[in-house]
Design a protein around this motif. Sequence first.
Motif, PDB file in Angstrom:
ATOM      1  N   ILE A   1       0.842  -1.196   0.000  1.00  0.00           N
ATOM      2  CA  ILE A   1       0.000   0.000   0.000  1.00  0.00           C
ATOM      3  C   ILE A   1       0.877   1.245   0.000  1.00  0.00           C
ATOM      4  O   ILE A   1       0.607   2.217  -0.713  1.00  0.00           O
ATOM      5  N   GLN A   2       1.952   1.225   0.794  1.00  0.00           N
ATOM      6  CA  GLN A   2       2.879   2.370   0.835  1.00  0.00           C
ATOM      7  C   GLN A   2       3.509   2.590  -0.543  1.00  0.00           C
ATOM      8  O   GLN A   2       3.601   3.725  -1.016  1.00  0.00           O
TER       9      GLN A   2
ATOM     10  N   ALA B   1       0.858   3.976  -2.914  1.00  0.00           N
ATOM     11  CA  ALA B   1       0.588   5.373  -2.568  1.00  0.00           C
ATOM     12  C   ALA B   1       1.713   6.269  -3.068  1.00  0.00           C
ATOM     13  O   ALA B   1       1.467   7.353  -3.616  1.00  0.00           O
ATOM     14  N   HIS B   2       2.937   5.828  -2.905  1.00  0.00           N
ATOM     15  CA  HIS B   2       4.072   6.622  -3.380  1.00  0.00           C
ATOM     16  C   HIS B   2       4.053   6.751  -4.903  1.00  0.00           C
ATOM     17  O   HIS B   2       4.398   7.795  -5.453  1.00  0.00           O
TER      18      HIS B   2
ATOM     19  N   ILE C   1       1.362  10.119  -3.392  1.00  0.00           N
ATOM     20  CA  ILE C   1       0.964  10.287  -1.995  1.00  0.00           C
ATOM     21  C   ILE C   1       2.162   9.815  -1.168  1.00  0.00           C
ATOM     22  O   ILE C   1       2.197   8.678  -0.693  1.00  0.00           O
TER      23      ILE C   1
ATOM     24  N   LEU D   1       1.926   8.687   3.291  1.00  0.00           N
ATOM     25  CA  LEU D   1       0.824   7.892   3.816  1.00  0.00           C
ATOM     26  C   LEU D   1       1.281   7.272   5.133  1.00  0.00           C
ATOM     27  O   LEU D   1       2.333   6.624   5.187  1.00  0.00           O
TER      28      LEU D   1
ATOM     29  N   ALA E   1      -1.926   2.759   6.053  1.00  0.00           N
ATOM     30  CA  ALA E   1      -1.559   1.627   5.201  1.00  0.00           C
ATOM     31  C   ALA E   1      -2.042   0.316   5.809  1.00  0.00           C
ATOM     32  O   ALA E   1      -2.540  -0.564   5.099  1.00  0.00           O
TER      33      ALA E   1
ATOM     34  N   LEU F   1      -5.829   0.204   5.265  1.00  0.00           N
ATOM     35  CA  LEU F   1      -6.216   0.003   3.872  1.00  0.00           C
ATOM     36  C   LEU F   1      -5.893  -1.396   3.359  1.00  0.00           C
ATOM     37  O   LEU F   1      -6.577  -1.912   2.473  1.00  0.00           O
TER      38      LEU F   1
END
Length: 150
Positions: A11-12, A15-16, A20, A23, A28, A31
């Motif tokens: 998730i990280q 997001a990156h 984003i 986060l 994370a 989610l």
Amino acid sequence: MDNAYITPASIQAIAHSIDIPKLSDDAARALSPDVDYRLREIIQDAKKFAHHARRTKLTIEDINAALRERNVEPLYGLGDKDPAKFVRATGHPDVCLLKDRELSFEQLLDEPLPPPPVEAGLLPHWLFINGIQPAIPENALIERPISRRA
């Protein structure tokens, strides 16, 4: 969380990749199970579409049908003819992504423009005006049924 395929680290990384960068770890972790659950739902629905089509292999059309069933926009840019080529994300061995080639603005500007689309034609006309059909070539003649009365 033991059987999760989408980890908080994934998730990280995702997001990156969509800009984003900050986060939080708590977000994370929150989610991760939800994304994993939604992904499993879509894959299960896609498997149902493949099963009803009597296929054992999932296709992109199956995934798109499952997404459409959930009112989610389908995947663009992928088809059955061009198989997707995935690579592992650097620093995240559990994340795979599509490898896209990078294009420079100069390269895009130097390419010739694609041909313009065929111009759409539109010919409006009224089928009936005040309950009467005008006798013009665009309107087909309506034959009235013959009533048989004794």
